[in-house]
Design a protein around this motif. Sequence first.
Motif, short mmCIF file in Angstrom:
data_model
loop_
_atom_site.label_atom_id
_atom_site.label_comp_id
_atom_site.label_asym_id
_atom_site.label_seq_id
_atom_site.Cartn_x
_atom_site.Cartn_y
_atom_site.Cartn_z
N ALA B 243 0.82 -1.22 0.00
CA ALA B 243 0.00 0.00 0.00
C ALA B 243 0.85 1.26 0.00
O ALA B 243 0.46 2.29 -0.56
N LEU B 244 2.03 1.18 0.63
CA LEU B 244 2.82 2.40 0.82
C LEU B 244 3.87 2.61 -0.26
O LEU B 244 4.60 3.62 -0.23
N THR B 245 4.03 1.65 -1.18
CA THR B 245 5.07 1.79 -2.20
C THR B 245 4.46 1.69 -3.59
O THR B 245 3.40 1.09 -3.77
N THR B 246 5.15 2.27 -4.56
CA THR B 246 4.72 2.14 -5.95
C THR B 246 5.39 0.92 -6.56
O THR B 246 6.41 0.43 -6.05
N GLU B 247 4.81 0.42 -7.61
CA GLU B 247 5.39 -0.72 -8.32
C GLU B 247 6.85 -0.43 -8.70
O GLU B 247 7.73 -1.28 -8.57
N ALA B 248 7.07 0.82 -9.15
CA ALA B 248 8.43 1.19 -9.58
C ALA B 248 9.41 1.10 -8.41
O ALA B 248 10.53 0.58 -8.56
#
Lengths: 432, 432, 432, 82, 82, 82
Positions: B243-248
């Motif tokens: 939830a707190l990170t982007t895929e990148a």
Amino acid sequence: MLEHGIEALWQSMGIANLEWGQLLMVLVGGLLIFLAVRKGFEPLLLLPIGFGCILANVPVAGLAENSVGQLLLGGKPEHLNELAQLLGVPLSEVKAAAGHANGAALSAAKALAHNLGYEPGMLYQFYDVAISTGVAPLLIFMGVGALTDFSALIAKPSTLLLGAAAQFGIFMTLIGALALNVFPGFDFTLADASAIAIIGGADGPTAIFLASKLAPDLLGAIAVAAYSYMALVPIIQPPIMRALTTEAERQVVMSQLRPVSKLEKVLFPLTVLLLCLLFLPSAAPLIGMLTFGNLLRESGVVDRLSKAAQNEIINAVTIILGLSVGSKLQADKFLSVETLGILALGAIAFCVGTAAGVLMGKVMHRVSGGKVNPLIGAAGVSAVPMAARVVNKVGLEANHHNFLLMHAMGPNVAGVIGSAVAAGVLLAVVGG
Amino acid sequence: MLEHGIEALWQSMGIANLEWGQLLMVLVGGLLIFLAVRKGFEPLLLLPIGFGCILANVPVAGLAENSVGQLLLGGKPEHLNELAQLLGVPLSEVKAAAGHANGAALSAAKALAHNLGYEPGMLYQFYDVAISTGVAPLLIFMGVGALTDFSALIAKPSTLLLGAAAQFGIFMTLIGALALNVFPGFDFTLADASAIAIIGGADGPTAIFLASKLAPDLLGAIAVAAYSYMALVPIIQPPIMRALTTEAERQVVMSQLRPVSKLEKVLFPLTVLLLCLLFLPSAAPLIGMLTFGNLLRESGVVDRLSKAAQNEIINAVTIILGLSVGSKLQADKFLSVETLGILALGAIAFCVGTAAGVLMGKVMHRVSGGKVNPLIGAAGVSAVPMAARVVNKVGLEANHHNFLLMHAMGPNVAGVIGSAVAAGVLLAVVGG
Amino acid sequence: MLEHGIEALWQSMGIANLEWGQLLMVLVGGLLIFLAVRKGFEPLLLLPIGFGCILANVPVAGLAENSVGQLLLGGKPEHLNELAQLLGVPLSEVKAAAGHANGAALSAAKALAHNLGYEPGMLYQFYDVAISTGVAPLLIFMGVGALTDFSALIAKPSTLLLGAAAQFGIFMTLIGALALNVFPGFDFTLADASAIAIIGGADGPTAIFLASKLAPDLLGAIAVAAYSYMALVPIIQPPIMRALTTEAERQVVMSQLRPVSKLEKVLFPLTVLLLCLLFLPSAAPLIGMLTFGNLLRESGVVDRLSKAAQNEIINAVTIILGLSVGSKLQADKFLSVETLGILALGAIAFCVGTAAGVLMGKVMHRVSGGKVNPLIGAAGVSAVPMAARVVNKVGLEANHHNFLLMHAMGPNVAGVIGSAVAAGVLLAVVGG
Amino acid sequence: MDSNLMLEGVGLMFLGMGIVFGFLTILVFTVMGMSALTARFGAVDHVEPSSHPPAAIDVSDHRQVVAVITAAVARYRASRGA
Amino acid sequence: MDSNLMLEGVGLMFLGMGIVFGFLTILVFTVMGMSALTARFGAVDHVEPSSHPPAAIDVSDHRQVVAVITAAVARYRASRGA
Amino acid sequence: MDSNLMLEGVGLMFLGMGIVFGFLTILVFTVMGMSALTARFGAVDHVEPSSHPPAAIDVSDHRQVVAVITAAVARYRASRGA
Ligand code: NA
Ligand code: NA
Ligand code: NA
């Protein structure tokens, strides 16, 4: 001060102080070591016990004495005076008074001796930490649980009844101990008799645990008797087994045991614990640690702990336990007619237990329509795994293709549970 | 006396005395064992804790009671009278008064019970020796030090900041515990709240050590919560991390860690110890034993001792520690709304700690110009090595060639130091 | 309360409290660790001792303080008042009074501090359990017995005399310690001097055992000196050995030792124990545990126990013993001119012991008609097996085919018995 | 007094044997029941391989075991060669 | 009283996180410095093989290890043969 | 006082060395006697193999050792293969 030093040194020599009793006990210790080393009598216990016995009887050193004993042994006159004052007796009676002190008086005497700089001997400290607290026999029982495979018992739970019957040796011995009171020199209380009776359980840690609670003064003799007769199982049991069974009974070949699932093995210790909780909480320390060790073993997820219980812990504790038991073999306590009585009663205990187990085996033989070989009842006394091996041997004599070992393991481990239950009863009724 | 004996035996039976609370706690103990054995929830600790829980709730036996508790459980009337007299209360209030006694009154009551022949139960003795003294958690921490390789941390010391950030879970939980006081039934002191908060450290021995100093009555619930949530890390952490990170961000591949020299590894524990000595002496027991164990490991000259710390000692101590913690799961202490609060707060602690670690990871991601994968921040809660494995798994989901395990070990072991530091702060401010 | 908290935290920081003495002792601890790790100085003991030294000098933490010390360190004013009242001194003198309290006053002060909630530091607890009781050095001595092969001594019992002669180092050091009293700053009692002298026994556990009985305050310095000089044996001994022998003497090749039967090996420890019992009971704890360990080894029937004594037990005890000894390296006790005196006397002890052993070797060389190489006398100081290896090395320098190792093992292990006997004499005369 | 004690002993014998037999008989049936239940739910009898090896403290265990054994075997060979 | 306790808790939170970050930040720099120093004196990074094996109590270790392993391997073979 | 202490120390030295030599000299002769006796009864010098392995608690030892070694060797091989 130097002459005083030389005098002190001479007074501190063993030969200047060695009493006959101590010399005799040194020989007893030597005998135990001899039996352990040359005859293979339960060496893991009897060698440390024998050595501890010798150490406990080193004159002057007082290795098995508490701080009050140290004060009495080598105390300065003014300190002895203080002790006499505390106990409220004249100086001449201080030794006797200190020997009989207990409860608050003993606590006060110990505090006084400690404050005056006297420290308990090494063996006393071992005993105090390992046995007075009950911790050492319980940790060994945990190791026994971790070393024991209850599969044979789970596969054929009816063999539990054989383990029950063999405990008759315990209670007959209790009667025997009380009966000995008719002879002069014997004055066993119900607690004493109960502690002696547990020899019939043929289970070392249980015997030590119970004796430490009910009759600490008799602990040495009881432990020595228990381990000695366990070593003598191959000699004691066969004649009784042969006398009580027919050739045909001994030849009975039993059907192979069913395989036991892992889940059953995990649930078994929890089942035993639950019954103990419901019906006999006084056996909870013994049954609790036995089943805990077994659960460590069977759960399969804590191999580190299971191995520790089976090796490191049990080995270290055995060393300390053995020396501690040996510390109770002091001349003034061990050399009495009561010890002879205990040794005689121990022999009776094993014989009666064996006979009761075999007779129960005969009952099961009848009830089962001849499927049960009554010999396996003899394994109900526990003495794991020696009694089971004896059954196997006697069985093989009757029929060269009759391997009873696995069938005898059921009653054999049942006997461990049985004597823990008996110990729980004795604790509840007598120790309350 | 025999009728008295039978009566005593019946009174001594579990079913005649089993209270609802005890029955419930037996089920709780069974649940812990089930989770340990079938679900693999930290079995090394939760199995002994669960078993200790059952033993502590065996009715009548009082295995977790001190000598005063034994007197209250099965004491003769005249002994109860003596105790009431000592405490200066009428006989009817002696139980309550003994329960609240502390300081000199408790010492006197224990001495009285001891002199009257009542001995503490087995589990109480274990607790007294192993946890009251703080020795058992510290010896386990020594073993953790001897088992931990700090290379990843030495190679990239900046990951220590991730271990720092994750401790936010501790302090948020502290606030949460105090906030719970607005509800009836909750009355946590600052010491209680601090002990509960340490669950967020995700470090068993640290939690047990701190709780034993600040809130012994809550120790059982705290330890159970700490180990349970540590086992649940693979379930709790991934959603928060995603939830707190982007895929990148999750796909960031980190450069390989530099090799670390033997000398650095030897100096590292001494460095940590020195800083602790200078800035946070209250953390010296924890940090001291952790770095001592690590020095045994890395020095390369005391393999005997290092192996002993990693195996024999930690295994034996774990058994005793687990049973001791279980002894604190007595019905009257554990079955309260406060326990539910602690369990809820523990979940919050892990979630907040994970989130704080990941957010700090994002900060480092920015500052480093994208070289740091923020996922590794989640490992800062410690829960070694599970949290690092979770990081690796979530990282692999995003990029099938992205092995973050070694990079996550840095914050992972940093979290151990971080929570020991946090414990030191709490001890210094609250425990003073 | 928060400002109070911050203030308390700052006051609790090490840098705000670090005294020069503590800083110096931290460096001493670091030096011991350096010697252990980089120079291989008896690392099994000196690494834990060095680490314990650092921990004992962490400011504020009071890890080596008893409960009274904890009260003095961080106690609330009202508690300090109570203590002052108990000791009957004004508040300003409470620290000094508590430091000098002993006997009943110390017991009362400890009870007061305990009842007020102050608990002893971790290292103090280790010391109290492991060394005050004498248990740890005795268990290590048991391990030494289990690790020692006395064959060489049994094959050639006359080498016992070399082990006797080398104990001259002990008694010369005793004289030296008393002679130091002429200098200001030295005030050694006979007990102090005896404890210092035992360094000459070159036997760690014996030195720690005796020092803990006769001069606990000097124990740290004595243990450090004993182990340091044992590590320096390869540097200290060779010049003395070369100076006192001729090239021809050093070249003497000794005839091969006869094989020793298993029965002899079993009877040897029992024989030594018996003589100890008869003539020197005060040495019974040391000799008893040494011979017990050796009997475990040689009996061949208790391999489980023998291995436990050689590994698990000795390793675990060594860790605790080392930390405990380190706890005695507190600044206020260690940083004194007396410590320098002890270090100097220790060097003398090893030199004199070596010389006496070699000179006795020369006597035996004469008496035996040149069959004995006098070098092997140097091994009589014990320091097993280093001293024997040094003998071998010096022997090889003189004659490249002269392997003295096995012949030096006789006096080497004789030295262990010899110093235990000497310790027994000192205990009997001085400790009485 | 003595005969009193004897009576108590006999009573204790009956009580004790009764409880030992009672307890172990109950155990017989409980174990049988447990086995029957177990057999019925036999499908779950295989402990699911826990996806996460649980012990934090086991982190370096595997490598150590390998190292110890490697060393041991090497020594064993050396000792055979010697 | 309660809000007072809450305030204290918040203060403790700031204080605690401050010290945790402060301590670990100092540790970051100290470890960096330690590594830098170590690299400079990298030449001494190999522990000199101590000429004298230090442990008095290790005297019979080697032989025992060999014996234990020999026995173990023999048993292992026996068990394979069985 | 001080010279008094010194005198005591010298006395203790003579006493101590006397006892150490005395004790060890007696030990020399006792050990010689013991060895002589042993040699005479040398025929009994082999411990009779006890027909019953004595340790109740060793029941599952052998199997465990085999299992441990089997596992260890398997790991060792795996580690070599890796
Ligand atoms: Na039995
Ligand atoms: Na943590
Ligand atoms: Na010596």
